[in-house]
Enzyme design. Structure first.
Site, PDB file in Angstrom:
ATOM      1  CG  HIS A 264       9.125  -0.305  -0.024  1.00 40.11           C
ATOM      2  ND1 HIS A 264      10.296  -0.255  -0.734  1.00 40.11           N
ATOM      3  CD2 HIS A 264       8.895   0.953   0.434  1.00 40.11           C
ATOM      4  CE1 HIS A 264      10.760   0.985  -0.704  1.00 40.11           C
ATOM      5  NE2 HIS A 264       9.930   1.743  -0.014  1.00 40.11           N
ATOM      6  CG  ASP A 318       3.571   5.827   3.769  1.00 44.07           C
ATOM      7  OD1 ASP A 318       4.025   6.749   4.458  1.00 44.07           O
ATOM      8  OD2 ASP A 318       3.785   5.711   2.549  1.00 44.07           O
TER       9      ASP A 318
HETATM   10  N1  ACO Z   1      -1.575  -5.304  -0.917  1.00 40.81           N
HETATM   11  C1  ACO Z   1      -1.737  -6.514  -1.455  1.00 40.81           C
HETATM   12  N2  ACO Z   1      -0.909  -7.086  -2.355  1.00 40.81           N
HETATM   13  C2  ACO Z   1       0.150  -6.366  -2.695  1.00 40.81           C
HETATM   14  C3  ACO Z   1       0.397  -5.080  -2.166  1.00 40.81           C
HETATM   15  C4  ACO Z   1      -0.507  -4.562  -1.240  1.00 40.81           C
HETATM   16  N3  ACO Z   1      -0.335  -3.343  -0.714  1.00 40.81           N
HETATM   17  N4  ACO Z   1       1.531  -4.602  -2.705  1.00 40.81           N
HETATM   18  C5  ACO Z   1       1.970  -5.535  -3.541  1.00 40.81           C
HETATM   19  N5  ACO Z   1       1.137  -6.607  -3.546  1.00 40.81           N
HETATM   20  C6  ACO Z   1       1.270  -7.823  -4.348  1.00 40.81           C
HETATM   21  C7  ACO Z   1       0.905  -7.509  -5.789  1.00 40.81           C
HETATM   22  O1  ACO Z   1      -0.468  -7.720  -6.020  1.00 40.81           O
HETATM   23  C8  ACO Z   1       1.775  -8.481  -6.552  1.00 40.81           C
HETATM   24  O2  ACO Z   1       1.177  -9.740  -6.483  1.00 40.81           O
HETATM   25  P1  ACO Z   1       1.329 -10.792  -7.703  1.00 40.81           P
HETATM   26  O3  ACO Z   1       2.792 -11.156  -7.742  1.00 40.81           O
HETATM   27  O4  ACO Z   1       0.441 -11.929  -7.306  1.00 40.81           O
HETATM   28  O5  ACO Z   1       0.893 -10.086  -8.941  1.00 40.81           O
HETATM   29  C9  ACO Z   1       3.065  -8.518  -5.719  1.00 40.81           C
HETATM   30  O6  ACO Z   1       2.662  -8.173  -4.376  1.00 40.81           O
HETATM   31  C10 ACO Z   1       4.112  -7.522  -6.199  1.00 40.81           C
HETATM   32  O7  ACO Z   1       3.476  -6.239  -6.248  1.00 40.81           O
HETATM   33  P2  ACO Z   1       3.906  -5.022  -7.160  1.00 40.81           P
HETATM   34  O8  ACO Z   1       2.775  -4.062  -7.278  1.00 40.81           O
HETATM   35  O9  ACO Z   1       4.500  -5.541  -8.442  1.00 40.81           O
HETATM   36  O10 ACO Z   1       5.048  -4.378  -6.326  1.00 40.81           O
HETATM   37  P3  ACO Z   1       5.747  -3.003  -6.649  1.00 40.81           P
HETATM   38  O11 ACO Z   1       7.109  -3.125  -6.107  1.00 40.81           O
HETATM   39  O12 ACO Z   1       5.598  -2.609  -8.056  1.00 40.81           O
HETATM   40  O13 ACO Z   1       4.878  -1.937  -5.815  1.00 40.81           O
HETATM   41  C11 ACO Z   1       4.072  -0.587  -4.073  1.00 40.81           C
HETATM   42  C12 ACO Z   1       5.236  -1.439  -4.599  1.00 40.81           C
HETATM   43  C13 ACO Z   1       3.667   0.483  -5.128  1.00 40.81           C
HETATM   44  C14 ACO Z   1       4.522   0.144  -2.829  1.00 40.81           C
HETATM   45  C15 ACO Z   1       2.895  -1.521  -3.784  1.00 40.81           C
HETATM   46  O14 ACO Z   1       3.278  -2.469  -2.801  1.00 40.81           O
HETATM   47  C16 ACO Z   1       1.661  -0.756  -3.327  1.00 40.81           C
HETATM   48  O15 ACO Z   1       0.897  -0.280  -4.169  1.00 40.81           O
HETATM   49  N6  ACO Z   1       1.420  -0.641  -1.981  1.00 40.81           N
HETATM   50  C17 ACO Z   1       0.308   0.088  -1.457  1.00 40.81           C
HETATM   51  C18 ACO Z   1       0.585   1.593  -1.473  1.00 40.81           C
HETATM   52  C19 ACO Z   1       1.605   2.008  -0.428  1.00 40.81           C
HETATM   53  O16 ACO Z   1       1.546   1.614   0.720  1.00 40.81           O
HETATM   54  N7  ACO Z   1       2.551   2.867  -0.852  1.00 40.81           N
HETATM   55  C20 ACO Z   1       3.602   3.395   0.038  1.00 40.81           C
HETATM   56  C21 ACO Z   1       4.963   2.878  -0.334  1.00 40.81           C
HETATM   57  S1  ACO Z   1       6.180   3.377   0.852  1.00 40.81           S
HETATM   58  C22 ACO Z   1       6.556   4.986   0.450  1.00 40.81           C
HETATM   59  O17 ACO Z   1       6.384   5.450  -0.635  1.00 40.81           O
HETATM   60  C23 ACO Z   1       7.139   5.871   1.534  1.00 40.81           C
END
Ligand code: ACO
Length: 382
Positions: A264, A318
């Site tokens: 998140h 979620d």
């Molecule tokens: N699985 C594995 N690794 C992850 C995940 C994940 N779901 N989410 C983030 N990471 C890792 C990234 O690869 C990144 O690693 P790095 O630093 O080695 O490059 C680090 O954590 C930071 O990730 P970002 O993508 O920069 O985080 P951001 O804050 O931009 O994204 C998001 C947040 C979009 C929710 C992301 O975690 C994601 O895509 N999750 C999966 C989709 C999801 O569950 N969405 C629902 C969100 S809750 C809602 O909307 C109600």
């Protein structure tokens, strides 16, 4: 150094409004509505009471809550021509599109005189809160070939939604999980759909247009759709025993592989809403049995914590909500409409807040096109 304003894609870290409605501390897993933690509301409150809290800023008195509840129950029934409109929609269409069109059409049946009239705004607020579950339930029944049911005035918001969808009352545990699910989804600071509601509201558009715009924003997979994808992922994994090999395989193919339902932008610990949903799910599963997808999710949370925990990536709301909705017999594409039913209270609270001292949103852009171009007549173009 220039004094040019900085461009932030996605408006990240840009402050779009002042708001007193909700607060998040992502490091302490804290989400508060008007100062009260969401876990406390999910346990002690009801969706009706939480909606009042979000809209009015304080908990209602007993009398205020009774009147509010009564006023909502009076406004659940859809106009018969609105039901006709829903019946003419393609049954194969997405329920979020039906919901967006339905809310928008409500503006035709209940035209607001002016958003400067507080009494008319309050009436629209009540009508939207009360009608959203009726719209979602009606379209769910039409798609199954069932007759639309009238609302039941003796049932509360969550139980009536369940009844209007399935034709029978929920068990107490199922009612509680739905009610709590509406509560935990009710508000979440300046997310995309809430921002959409505020932008639309800032033009003094009618409240049905405001909520319709917000529903459209929520319908995108980057916002409301992750619970569907999380569930599909558990089904693809198949069993708790297959979690480790599945994740190892995914990471071997792509070291940046993202697990649905984890991570998140704001929470760097487990989302407090995920804990609430999970705890309530356990109560529901005590009445039936633990679904295979839930066992898979538990194991995935355990395995993933060892890999992604150091990055602050843990289950978000979620991760478990789809598993719970599936166990309640709710079709996958109705998960996001349920999110919308809950979020309506937050959208409406933000709309009301926006109207106080309103200024129309009108951000700037960085122009990247051509200036002073000549118009070449068509006959002179190749
Ligand atoms: N699985 C594995 N690794 C992850 C995940 C994940 N779901 N989410 C983030 N990471 C890792 C990234 O690869 C990144 O690693 P790095 O630093 O080695 O490059 C680090 O954590 C930071 O990730 P970002 O993508 O920069 O985080 P951001 O804050 O931009 O994204 C998001 C947040 C979009 C929710 C992301 O975690 C994601 O895509 N999750 C999966 C989709 C999801 O569950 N969405 C629902 C969100 S809750 C809602 O909307 C109600």
């Amino acid at each position: 150094m220039t004094n040019e304003p900085e461009y932030r894609p996605g408006l990240e870290d840009v402050i779009a409004a002042k708001s007193a409605i909700s607060f998040i501390d992502g490091k302490r897993a804290r989400l508060e509505y008007r100062g009260i933690p969401v876990e406390v509301l999910a346990k002690e409150s009801s969706y009706e009471e939480t909606s009042w809290l979000l809209l009015k800023g304080t908990l209602p008195t007993q009398r205020q809550l009774a009147d509010f509840d009564h006023d909502l129950r009076q406004r659940r029934k859809l106009h018969y021509r609105l039901k006709d409109l829903l019946r003419t929609m393609p049954a194969t269409g997405h329920p979020m599109d039906a919901l967006q069109a339905g809310v928008s059409a409500m503006g035709l049946f209940h035209p607001s005189r002016s958003v400067k009239d507080p009494a008319a705004n309050w009436d629209a607020t009540l009508r939207i809160l009360a009608s959203l579950p009726s719209l979602v339930a009606a379209f769910a029944r039409i798609r199954r070939g069932d007759e639309i049911l009238d609302p039941r005035e003796d049932l509360d918001h969550a139980a009536n939604f369940y009844y209007m969808t399935f034709g029978h009352e929920p068990t107490p545990a199922v009612r509680k999980v739905l009610d709590a699910s509406f509560i935990v989804h009710a508000e979440h600071t300046m997310n995309a759909s809430t921002f959409t509601a505020r932008v639309t509201g800032s033009t003094l558009a009618n409240p049905y247009a405001v909520i319709s715009a917000a529903v459209g924003s929520l319908s995108g997979p980057l916002h409301g759709g992750a619970n569907e994808e999380a569930l599909a992922q558990f089904e693809a994994i198949g069993s708790a025993a297959n979690v480790k090999p599945w994740l190892d395989g995914k990471l071997a193919a792509d070291p940046k592989f993202k697990v649905m339902g984890l991570g998140h932008r704001v929470y760097k610990v487990k989302d407090p809403r995920a804990n609430v949903v999970q705890e309530l799910a356990e109560h529901v599963f005590a009445e039936t049995s633990r679904p295979k997808n839930y066992e898979t999710a538990l194991e995935l949370e355990r395995v993933a914590a060892g890999i992604y925990g150091p990055k602050g990536v843990y289950p978000n709301v979620d991760f478990y909500s789809g598993v719970v909705y599936q166990a309640l017999g709710i079709p996958t594409d109705v998960f996001t409409p349920i999110f919308a039913v809950g979020r309506a209270a937050g959208w409406l609270a933000h709309w009301n807040e926006q109207l106080v001292g309103n200024r129309i949103f009108r951000p700037e852009q960085i122009f990247t096109g051509t200036v002073d171009a000549d118009y070449v007549p068509l006959e002179k173009r190749p």
